[in-house]
Design an enzyme around this catalytic site. Structure first.
Site, PDB file in Angstrom:
ATOM      1  N   LYS A 139     123.562 -22.423  -6.837  1.00 26.03           N
ATOM      2  CA  LYS A 139     122.611 -22.685  -7.913  1.00 26.03           C
ATOM      3  C   LYS A 139     123.004 -24.001  -8.570  1.00 26.03           C
ATOM      4  O   LYS A 139     124.077 -24.535  -8.280  1.00 26.03           O
ATOM      5  CB  LYS A 139     122.584 -21.536  -8.906  1.00 26.03           C
ATOM      6  CG  LYS A 139     123.879 -21.335  -9.680  1.00 26.03           C
ATOM      7  CD  LYS A 139     123.621 -20.249 -10.692  1.00 26.03           C
ATOM      8  CE  LYS A 139     124.668 -20.157 -11.734  1.00 26.03           C
ATOM      9  NZ  LYS A 139     124.341 -19.255 -12.800  1.00 26.03           N
ATOM     10  N   THR A 170     135.191  -8.041 -12.059  1.00 22.78           N
ATOM     11  CA  THR A 170     134.178  -7.003 -11.882  1.00 22.78           C
ATOM     12  C   THR A 170     134.771  -5.930 -10.977  1.00 22.78           C
ATOM     13  O   THR A 170     135.074  -6.191  -9.817  1.00 22.78           O
ATOM     14  CB  THR A 170     132.921  -7.624 -11.242  1.00 22.78           C
ATOM     15  OG1 THR A 170     132.477  -8.681 -12.105  1.00 22.78           O
ATOM     16  CG2 THR A 170     131.823  -6.607 -11.064  1.00 22.78           C
ATOM     17  N   GLY A 180     112.328 -17.675  -4.723  1.00 21.41           N
ATOM     18  CA  GLY A 180     113.087 -18.733  -4.056  1.00 21.41           C
ATOM     19  C   GLY A 180     113.530 -18.288  -2.685  1.00 21.41           C
ATOM     20  O   GLY A 180     112.851 -17.497  -2.013  1.00 21.41           O
ATOM     21  N   GLY A 239     122.525 -16.133  -4.077  1.00 24.22           N
ATOM     22  CA  GLY A 239     123.827 -16.278  -3.420  1.00 24.22           C
ATOM     23  C   GLY A 239     124.898 -16.124  -4.475  1.00 24.22           C
ATOM     24  O   GLY A 239     124.743 -15.380  -5.443  1.00 24.22           O
ATOM     25  N   GLU A 284     133.110  -9.515 -17.575  1.00 21.88           N
ATOM     26  CA  GLU A 284     132.646 -10.838 -17.994  1.00 21.88           C
ATOM     27  C   GLU A 284     131.210 -11.064 -17.520  1.00 21.88           C
ATOM     28  O   GLU A 284     130.881 -10.772 -16.388  1.00 21.88           O
ATOM     29  CB  GLU A 284     133.584 -11.909 -17.403  1.00 21.88           C
ATOM     30  CG  GLU A 284     133.209 -13.317 -17.762  1.00 21.88           C
ATOM     31  CD  GLU A 284     133.005 -13.492 -19.260  1.00 21.88           C
ATOM     32  OE1 GLU A 284     133.919 -13.181 -20.036  1.00 21.88           O
ATOM     33  OE2 GLU A 284     131.913 -13.921 -19.671  1.00 21.88           O
ATOM     34  N   PHE A 285     130.384 -11.610 -18.420  1.00 22.73           N
ATOM     35  CA  PHE A 285     128.968 -11.809 -18.089  1.00 22.73           C
ATOM     36  C   PHE A 285     128.593 -13.286 -17.991  1.00 22.73           C
ATOM     37  O   PHE A 285     127.414 -13.619 -17.902  1.00 22.73           O
ATOM     38  CB  PHE A 285     128.083 -11.121 -19.130  1.00 22.73           C
ATOM     39  CG  PHE A 285     128.251  -9.628 -19.146  1.00 22.73           C
ATOM     40  CD1 PHE A 285     127.527  -8.843 -18.263  1.00 22.73           C
ATOM     41  CD2 PHE A 285     129.146  -9.026 -20.006  1.00 22.73           C
ATOM     42  CE1 PHE A 285     127.685  -7.464 -18.251  1.00 22.73           C
ATOM     43  CE2 PHE A 285     129.316  -7.646 -20.000  1.00 22.73           C
ATOM     44  CZ  PHE A 285     128.590  -6.853 -19.119  1.00 22.73           C
ATOM     45  N   LEU A 286     129.573 -14.182 -18.044  1.00 25.13           N
ATOM     46  CA  LEU A 286     129.218 -15.611 -18.026  1.00 25.13           C
ATOM     47  C   LEU A 286     128.491 -15.965 -16.737  1.00 25.13           C
ATOM     48  O   LEU A 286     128.687 -15.338 -15.695  1.00 25.13           O
ATOM     49  CB  LEU A 286     130.465 -16.483 -18.196  1.00 25.13           C
ATOM     50  CG  LEU A 286     131.577 -16.465 -17.145  1.00 25.13           C
ATOM     51  CD1 LEU A 286     131.245 -17.254 -15.900  1.00 25.13           C
ATOM     52  CD2 LEU A 286     132.852 -17.011 -17.760  1.00 25.13           C
ATOM     53  N   CYS A 338     128.838 -13.279  -6.934  1.00 22.53           N
ATOM     54  CA  CYS A 338     128.674 -12.042  -7.702  1.00 22.53           C
ATOM     55  C   CYS A 338     127.548 -11.137  -7.206  1.00 22.53           C
ATOM     56  O   CYS A 338     127.817 -10.023  -6.761  1.00 22.53           O
ATOM     57  CB  CYS A 338     128.473 -12.378  -9.172  1.00 22.53           C
ATOM     58  SG  CYS A 338     129.960 -13.087  -9.899  1.00 22.53           S
ATOM     59  N   LYS A 385     128.656  -3.665 -16.118  1.00 21.39           N
ATOM     60  CA  LYS A 385     128.660  -4.940 -15.383  1.00 21.39           C
ATOM     61  C   LYS A 385     127.879  -4.818 -14.070  1.00 21.39           C
ATOM     62  O   LYS A 385     127.044  -5.660 -13.732  1.00 21.39           O
ATOM     63  CB  LYS A 385     130.111  -5.358 -15.109  1.00 21.39           C
ATOM     64  CG  LYS A 385     130.256  -6.587 -14.245  1.00 21.39           C
ATOM     65  CD  LYS A 385     129.730  -7.843 -14.912  1.00 21.39           C
ATOM     66  CE  LYS A 385     129.624  -8.974 -13.914  1.00 21.39           C
ATOM     67  NZ  LYS A 385     129.056 -10.182 -14.471  1.00 21.39           N
TER      68      LYS A 385
END
Ligand code: NAD
Length: 439
Positions: free
Chosen positions: A322, A121, A254, A258, A149-151, A261, A205
């Site tokens: 996560k 990114t 929540g 974190g 990349e968006f994974l 990214c 992105k």
């Protein structure tokens, strides 16, 4: 195709493995010798669902290789992916030293036409800078392409194999043809391959991540207001999510986002705006709200125990930022551990995958210990705190929890349990944006 991937972290290793899976010959290059030796020995250095099978299969088929030697690793490569870190600098800008450093080296090493692809990114304009750095030394033709990349960690393999979309920023017809061919196996179901100019690809992105972070901070503020007004954020979430313009996903409140990214990308986009004398005010608020939200559970615990945390013992479920990852970068759990142990409390933590990573950071913190399973962490604790929504925490044996805790008190930063169930078990249960259950 012969592919090199420079940087073998969450993105690079998944990228390399998935391209090997579609029949390409892939060499992953990393400067971390220990990591490379581990991979050469057939061991996956990170936890990511489904990665291990693919990784082992492609090594066995001879399509996936690892090295620390950049020159040897790129020798035959037709395309080189850069999946290097872009951490935040002091001023919030993305630190491009890893990328530009490798670009300098590549200029010297390229021996034939090669496509260099930014998968990291990176701020708008970076492809141009990479091009300049390579060109300083290069004696052959090359193209630089932006392919963000968006994974998502925790779904990295399935996201890579079946992406919502692939974004490719290039003006080069050759690069266009090769990248279309490379990604063809992943977009067979009609998921779009968007070709655009490289600046728009780079911006896409940051816009995506900043929008998602905004959604989280917005819902966290709604949750905080629900607590004050007596509304229930779960009901509100369902009520607004049914509107297709809003959508059901990413509306869960929540204790803040974190990971490696969102926090850094929001800062970096704000910094880019600043460079153009544009004051992107929403982004500043998104970060401030998130910083506050990460303190939320700590404030609730302090209030409950009247600020008397000295000598108290807390069980902490969930350490990763996560579920389904061992990544703890910027995880809210780290702040909880710091705050509670600094206040004189003892913390017994449990995470299905991330214990070892947290242990490395807090190795000299004598007030933190780790349990081998979720229940073991509860023994004689004054309260249970939940920081990550791992599936295994979703339907626990409440009576067992009650017996093991010193008092039946739960602070849930991820709203895992129905309030009625907690009523029936007689817990004190404090979650986010909902009424507090009192025994
Ligand atoms: P990471 O820290 O997990 O991995 C980076 C790897 O690069 C490390 O293994 C490191 O040893 C290696 N490295 C550093 N310098 C090197 C050099 N000179 N030569 C070779 N290897 C070198 O990072 P990541 O999470 O994979 O992220 C990489 C990039 O992708 C970042 O820009 C990030 O913002 C972006 N991104 C990350 C995710 C994610 O979910 N992690 C998703 C999308 C995009």
């Amino acid at each position: 195709m012969n592919i090199a991937v420079v940087g073998t972290g969450y993105v690079g290793l998944v990228t390399g493995t998935c391209f090997a899976e579609t029949g390409n010959d892939v060499t992953c290059i990393d400067i971390d010798q220990t990591k490379v030796e581990k991979m050469q020995a057939g061991k996956v250095p990170i936890y990511e669902p489904d990665l291990e099978n693919l990784f082992k299969r492609n090594i066995k088929e001879g399509r996936l290789h690892f090295t620390t030697d950049l020159q040897a690793g790129i020798e035959k490569a037709e395309v080189i992916f850069l999946a290097l870190p872009t951490p935040p600098g002091e001023d919030g800008s993305a630190d491009l030293s890893y990328i530009l450093g490798v670009a300098d080296e590549l200029g010297v090493l390229l021996k034939h036409y090669t496509i260099i692809i930014d998968k990291s990114t990176v701020p708008v304009g970076t492809a141009e800078r990479v091009r300049e750095h390579i060109a300083k030394n290069a004696k052959v033709k090359f193209d630089v392409v932006s392919n963000p990349e968006f994974l998502r960690e925790g779904f990295a393999v399935s996201d890579f194999l079946k992406p919502d979309r692939v974004v490719i920023g290039t003006q080069s017809p050759t690069a266009h043809t090769i990248l279309r061919e490379l990604y063809a196996p992943f977009v067979r179901q009609g998921n779009p391959l968007f070709f655009m100019d490289e600046r728009s690809a780079e911006m896409t992105k940051y816009a995506a991540n900043s929008f998602l972070a905004t959604k989280i901070s917005f819902m966290n503020e709604i949750a905080n207001l629900c607590e004050l007004t007596g509304a229930d954020v779960d009901a509100v979430r369902l009520g607004i999510g049914a509107d297709e313009r809003i959508g059901k996903r990413f509306l869960f409140p929540g204790i803040g986002y974190g990971g490696s990214c969102f926090p850094k990308d929001v800062l970096a986009l704000a910094h880019t705006a600043g460079e153009y004398d544009y004051d992107f005010r929403i982004l500043e608020a998104v970060t401030n709200v998130n910083d506050q939200q990460k303190q939320k559970l700590i404030r609730k615990v302090r209030a409950y125990f009247n600020d008397q945390l000295e000598g108290k013992k807390f069980a902490l479920w969930g350490l990763a930022f996560k579920p389904d990852t061992d990544d703890i970068r910027e995880a809210p759990a780290l702040e909880i551990i710091r705050a509670l142990t600094l206040a004189g409390a003892e913390v017994v933590a449990y995470d299905p995958e991330a214990n070892a990573n947290v242990q490395r950071i807090f190795h000299d913190n004598k007030s933190l210990t780790f349990a081998l399973d979720a229940y073991e962490a509860l023994v004689s604790a004054d309260a249970l705190l939940i920081a990550t929504e791992w599936s295994e925490f979703r339907a626990p044996d409440f009576e067992r929890i009650k017996k093991m805790l010193r008092q039946p008190v739960i602070f849930d930063g991820r709203n895992l349990y129905e309030l009625e169930i907690m009523d029936s078990h007689g817990f004190y249960y404090n979650s986010i944006g909902r009424r507090t259950v009192e025994p």
